[in-house]
Design an enzyme around this catalytic site. Structure first.
Site, mmCIF file in Angstrom:
data_model
loop_
_atom_site.group_PDB
_atom_site.id
_atom_site.type_symbol
_atom_site.label_atom_id
_atom_site.label_comp_id
_atom_site.label_asym_id
_atom_site.label_seq_id
_atom_site.Cartn_x
_atom_site.Cartn_y
_atom_site.Cartn_z
ATOM 1 N N GLU A 106 0.822 -1.305 0.047
ATOM 2 C CA GLU A 106 -0.043 -0.007 0.031
ATOM 3 C C GLU A 106 0.928 1.490 -0.034
ATOM 4 O OE1 GLU A 106 -3.892 -1.147 2.278
ATOM 5 O OE2 GLU A 106 -2.160 -1.655 3.326
ATOM 6 N N GLU A 126 -3.564 -9.624 3.834
ATOM 7 C CA GLU A 126 -4.352 -9.507 4.975
ATOM 8 C C GLU A 126 -5.530 -10.406 5.508
ATOM 9 O OE1 GLU A 126 -2.407 -5.334 3.734
ATOM 10 O OE2 GLU A 126 -3.221 -7.297 2.907
HETATM 11 N N1 T1G Z 1 4.429 -7.877 11.635
HETATM 12 C C1 T1G Z 1 5.098 -8.239 12.889
HETATM 13 N N2 T1G Z 1 6.089 -9.216 12.760
HETATM 14 C C2 T1G Z 1 6.366 -9.797 11.726
HETATM 15 C C3 T1G Z 1 5.450 -9.437 10.521
HETATM 16 C C4 T1G Z 1 4.524 -8.341 10.520
HETATM 17 N N3 T1G Z 1 3.931 -7.946 9.445
HETATM 18 N N4 T1G Z 1 5.826 -10.402 9.530
HETATM 19 C C5 T1G Z 1 6.839 -10.928 9.693
HETATM 20 N N5 T1G Z 1 7.200 -10.583 11.272
HETATM 21 C C6 T1G Z 1 8.183 -11.439 11.956
HETATM 22 C C7 T1G Z 1 7.756 -12.844 12.474
HETATM 23 O O1 T1G Z 1 6.932 -13.179 13.469
HETATM 24 C C8 T1G Z 1 9.133 -13.275 12.755
HETATM 25 O O2 T1G Z 1 9.513 -13.093 14.069
HETATM 26 C C9 T1G Z 1 10.063 -12.420 11.766
HETATM 27 O O3 T1G Z 1 9.242 -11.429 11.404
HETATM 28 C C10 T1G Z 1 10.237 -13.221 10.480
HETATM 29 O O4 T1G Z 1 9.152 -13.573 9.834
HETATM 30 C C11 T1G Z 1 -2.514 -1.933 6.811
HETATM 31 C C12 T1G Z 1 -3.120 -4.073 8.213
HETATM 32 C C13 T1G Z 1 7.191 -11.476 5.272
HETATM 33 C C14 T1G Z 1 6.700 -13.529 3.939
HETATM 34 O O5 T1G Z 1 0.584 -10.453 6.480
HETATM 35 O O6 T1G Z 1 4.220 -13.407 5.343
HETATM 36 O O7 T1G Z 1 -0.094 -4.896 6.662
HETATM 37 O O8 T1G Z 1 9.739 -15.213 14.976
HETATM 38 O O9 T1G Z 1 9.609 -16.043 10.072
HETATM 39 O O10 T1G Z 1 9.407 -17.064 6.559
HETATM 40 O O11 T1G Z 1 -3.328 -3.073 5.310
HETATM 41 O O12 T1G Z 1 6.696 -13.242 7.526
HETATM 42 O O13 T1G Z 1 11.558 -14.160 14.101
HETATM 43 O O14 T1G Z 1 10.599 -13.246 16.174
HETATM 44 O O15 T1G Z 1 7.599 -15.362 8.829
HETATM 45 O O16 T1G Z 1 10.947 -15.310 5.533
HETATM 46 C C15 T1G Z 1 0.352 -7.923 6.075
HETATM 47 C C16 T1G Z 1 3.169 -11.254 7.225
HETATM 48 C C17 T1G Z 1 -0.026 -7.408 7.554
HETATM 49 C C18 T1G Z 1 2.838 -10.563 6.045
HETATM 50 C C19 T1G Z 1 8.851 -13.496 5.683
HETATM 51 N N6 T1G Z 1 1.617 -8.580 5.996
HETATM 52 N N7 T1G Z 1 4.705 -11.901 7.135
HETATM 53 O O17 T1G Z 1 8.609 -14.962 5.852
HETATM 54 O O18 T1G Z 1 9.944 -15.144 7.905
HETATM 55 S S1 T1G Z 1 -1.469 -6.609 7.872
HETATM 56 C C20 T1G Z 1 1.642 -9.898 6.139
HETATM 57 C C21 T1G Z 1 4.807 -12.993 6.210
HETATM 58 C C22 T1G Z 1 -1.319 -4.962 7.230
HETATM 59 C C23 T1G Z 1 -2.215 -3.328 6.379
HETATM 60 C C24 T1G Z 1 -2.635 -4.293 7.092
HETATM 61 C C25 T1G Z 1 6.265 -13.387 6.334
HETATM 62 C C26 T1G Z 1 7.177 -13.062 5.318
HETATM 63 P P1 T1G Z 1 10.296 -13.863 14.862
HETATM 64 P P2 T1G Z 1 9.075 -15.142 9.139
HETATM 65 P P3 T1G Z 1 9.800 -15.742 6.469
#
Ligand code: T1G
Ligand code: NAD
Length: 703
Positions: A106, A126
């Site tokens: 976004e 999301e």
């Molecule tokens: N927020 C907080 N922590 C996050 C995070 C996030 N969005 N994404 C990853 N982490 C942390 C995770 O907990 C882990 O922590 C570390 O990063 C590595 O992640 C306004 C409301 C990016 C594809 O849904 O899909 O945006 O365990 O082990 O396998 O519209 O993480 O090491 O302490 O998963 O290489 C939308 C979520 C949010 C993407 C990487 N975004 N993340 O995968 O590593 S909602 C998502 C992922 C939003 C807006 C809305 C995956 C990754 P720790 P990982 P990975």
């Protein structure tokens, strides 16, 4: 403490740099930093353009999911910044690499131009968190990528690769190199060519080429999944993008987002997001423990599980040697594997060359010596203690020093099997779930002598197999099957008391279970279920209750093995379960035999409580005994291995929503109403204590 956002000049280009490891999530500090950096850009009129770039392995991967639980969470400051970015009179460019997701994409969509390096993936996942894009993604993406693709991306959460993003008009160019250099060069060219801003919010989200009734159909489809209200909300937002001015669409999105953010469904899915990642962390295990190499694998027993396990490794590119007891069994096992692959190829999920590649990674033998060179050997022979101990003893002798020996037992004592190898430090339980090449869950059973590096190695290996690994201590049935025992016990008693299989299953499925207990056992095989009860009885592990799981044993005796024999709890027309009056006759006879009163007033509410509360209670016992490290682990086991609805966050998260006090009260009611001679309705100490203190599993921590 490093500042997550910095601003600097690079010639005529302002460089806004985000650096918030590990995935540049939009924490509060990051959003504040972004606002300050943009203020700095706006204050310096000598700059021709702004480049938004992220350090580290990825562009912003979204909003900080951990911040969404805060009652005062608001996307407004960030969304206002995005509006300012887009309104900028000077071009703003986003340089993408890694995974630009959610609030990260976004951010890029609010910029005027987007450049990506190869390997970049973009998406709005999301929905997987029970949410929708809450920073104008529902309004800008349809304008840029078209209504149909935008809706699909938001409802599926799937990612597009760089080429697909280019074709979709989401990115403007894909260039080799590092994102920073590519981005700076592109911004420079815009300034050089005096190219002005281009604002997505001013574009039209056109319905061109879409069939009449497009949104009606989309809404109908969304309503087919009542557990996921975000799907409907996304349709309403995209409709707003088509029908309303941008600012009004923004309002629709904001209301839908906030409603979903506060929903139990989204809180449950967010809980599971972190639970899945926490499950990979083993308390007390050093982060840098040296891992053992796993480049070749052996599997003993090429039956239902052995074949699926071999496929899981072949799918990860790891060669597997299958050892069987007879030529016929070996041929049968390999033929079944090929049949599975051919079925995937027929569905277009596997290319012919991939099928050939995977089959080439599989070899068979009747000679245990063929396992001598393997780095890991997994036994998956019949669930019989004596047989498994023999096999483990042979593996202890045949396997090379440093090789890991694993058992796929569902219920047997892993410590005893480890001792049988003579090298218990090399032994671990690897409990796959059927079908092993499909089910995501892998219960890793930590024996009392399992070496730390063996544990760390198999946890890492699970990632290569695309499995969710959850560690369990040694006890009967580990985490999943132990809790399933209570669940299946009550399902049986309900049948003996007069409930019908279809009533029990539809009540469980209305809760969201992928499959009710009766259909689940019929599919897994009544013989498999009965054998575990019989083995347990042999080991003296059954409650002193003569009516305990008598039905599954009777069905086994009668040769009603479930789907594979055409009758079990249901009779089958192919794979179609049909009510079978004969089952009621069997239940009536057993009820009479065991003095169990038949009733006609069993309703769905009672069924769900009697299936779920003992299951939750067993989960609490598993926590207090230290068999599972965290409540989230228990939730992951049931969601990834037993078809428990993820939108309820798992059984313990669901219990917190119901209220532990209520569960303790209801269990007491059932104990009084049904009698509690065998302790089925005795709540665990942990459950009683948490309920008494008004606490939740989610805040519980082991001592
Ligand atoms: N927020 C907080 N922590 C996050 C995070 C996030 N969005 N994404 C990853 N982490 C942390 C995770 O907990 C882990 O922590 C570390 O990063 C590595 O992640 C306004 C409301 C990016 C594809 O849904 O899909 O945006 O365990 O082990 O396998 O519209 O993480 O090491 O302490 O998963 O290489 C939308 C979520 C949010 C993407 C990487 N975004 N993340 O995968 O590593 S909602 C998502 C992922 C939003 C807006 C809305 C995956 C990754 P720790 P990982 P990975
Ligand atoms: P299965 O009967 O389908 O396969 C067992 C295989 O082991 C047979 O092919 C048999 O020929 C082979 N075998 C027996 N003795 C052997 C020996 N000495 N050497 C080599 N091979 C030998 O059983 P399954 O359902 O695949 O179960 C295997 C194990 O997996 C059991 O411990 C079971 O509890 C466990 N498990 C089963 C499931 C399930 O749903 N079926 C799920 C998880 C775990």
């Amino acid at each position: 403490m490093n500042t997550p956002v910095t601003f600097e000049r690079r010639g005529r280009i302002g460089l806004l740099r985000i650096n918030n490891p590990p995935v540049n999530a939009l924490s509060l500090a990051t959003v504040t930093g972004l606002i300050e950096a943009f203020d700095a850009f706006e204050a310096d009129a000598s700059l021709g353009a702004l480049l938004v770039h992220c350090d580290g392995r990825t562009f912003v991967a979204g909003g900080d999911i951990s911040s969404f639980d805060a009652h005062d969470f608001s996307a407004a400051p960030y969304n206002t910044l995005l509006a300012r970015l887009e309104a900028s009179a000077r071009p703003v460019v986003a340089a993408l690499h890694g995974t630009a997701l959610g609030g990260g994409l976004e951010l890029a969509l609010a910029c005027h131009y987007r450049v990506a390096v190869p390997g970049t993936r973009v998406g709005v996942p999301e929905v997987k968190l029970g949410l929708l894009p809450g920073s104008l993604g529902t309004q800008r993406l349809p304008r840029l990528a078209g209504v149909a693709l935008a809706l699909d991306m938001m409802q599926s959460g799937r990612m597009l690769d760089a080429r697909q993003a280019l074709e979709a008009g989401i990115v403007d160019t894909v260039r080799e190199g590092d994102a920073l250099s590519v981005g700076l060069a592109y911004a420079e060219s815009l300034v050089g060519d005096e190219v002005g801003p281009r604002r997505a919010s001013l574009m039209q989200a056109s319905m061109a080429g879409l069939a009449p009734g497009f949104f009606d159909k989309a809404m109908l489809d969304a309503r087919k999944k009542p557990g996921y209200p975000a799907l409907e909300a996304i349709v309403r937002c995209v409709q707003a993008a088509v029908r309303l001015p941008f600012a009004q669409g923004e309002q629709v999105e904001a209301e839908e987002f906030e409603h979903l953010r506060q929903s139990t469904t989204s809180r449950g899915l967010r809980h599971l997001f972190f639970a899945e990642r926490q499950a990979a962390k083993i308390p007390g295990l050093a982060q840098d423990v040296a891992l053992r190499t796993v480049a070749s694998v052996g599997v003993v027993g090429a039956g239902t599980m052995g074949g699926g396990i071999a496929m899981s490794f072949a799918n990860a590119g790891i060669p597997v040697t299958l050892v069987e007891a007879s030529e016929e069994a070996l041929k049968r096992g390999l033929a079944l594997v090929r049949k599975h692959y051919e079925a995937s190829a027929a569905k277009g999920k596997l290319k012919p060359e991939q099928l050939a590649q995977r089959m080439a990674l599989l070899s068979g033998s009747l000679d245990y010596a063929a396992l001598a060179g393997c780095d890991l050997v997994i036994e998956a022979v019949f669930e019989d203690m004596d047989l498994k101990a023999q096999v483990c003893a042979r593996l202890g002798a045949v396997c090379k020093p440093g090789a890991i020996i694993a058992t796929n037992t569902s219920t047997l004592d892993v410590n005893a099997l480890a001792a049988a190898t003579g090298r218990p430090a090399d032994v671990v339980g690897l409990h796959f779930f059927s079908p092993a090449h499909v089910m995501r869950l892998l219960e890793v059973v930590r024996g009392e002598k399992t070496a730390p590096e063996v544990l760390a190695t198999v946890m890492k290996l699970a990632g290569r197999l695309k499995k969710v690994a959850v560690v369990s201590g040694v006890c009967y049935g580990f985490i999943g099957n132990r809790m399933a025992e209570a669940y299946l016990r009550e399902a049986e008693f309900l049948l003996l008391e007069g409930a019908e299989p279809q009533q029990i299953d539809s009540a469980a499925e209305a809760l969201g279970m992928a499959m009710g207990p009766c259909r689940m056992l019929d599919m897994a095989g009544i013989d498999v279920g009965a054998k575990t009860v019989i083995e347990r009885a042999k080991a003296g592990g059954l409650p002193a209750d003569p009516s305990y799981r008598v039905l599954v044993r009777r069905l086994f005796e009668l040769g009603r093995l479930g789907q594979k024999s055409g009758a079990g709890y249901y009779r089958y027309d192919g794979r179609k379960p049909l009510p079978d009056p004969e089952l009621r006759n069997i239940c009536e006879a057993l009820a009479a035999e065991h003095g169990i009163a038949r009733r006609s007033d069993i309703n769905d509410g009672e069924i769900v409580e009697r299936l779920m509360y003992p299951l939750v209670n067993e989960g609490a016992r598993i926590l207090e005994e230290g068999i599972a490290y965290r409540p989230g682990d228990v939730d992951m086991v049931w969601v990834a291995g037993y078809g428990f609805p993820d939108f309820r966050g798992g059984p313990l998260f669901m219990a917190d929503q119901i209220g532990l006090e209520t569960i303790v009260e209801r269990m007491a009611d059932y104990g009084i109403g049904r009698g509690n001679a065998f302790g089925y309705w005795t709540p665990s100490e942990l459950l009683v204590r948490l309920a008494a203190e008004g606490k939740h599993f989610s805040t519980w921590r082991p001592h």
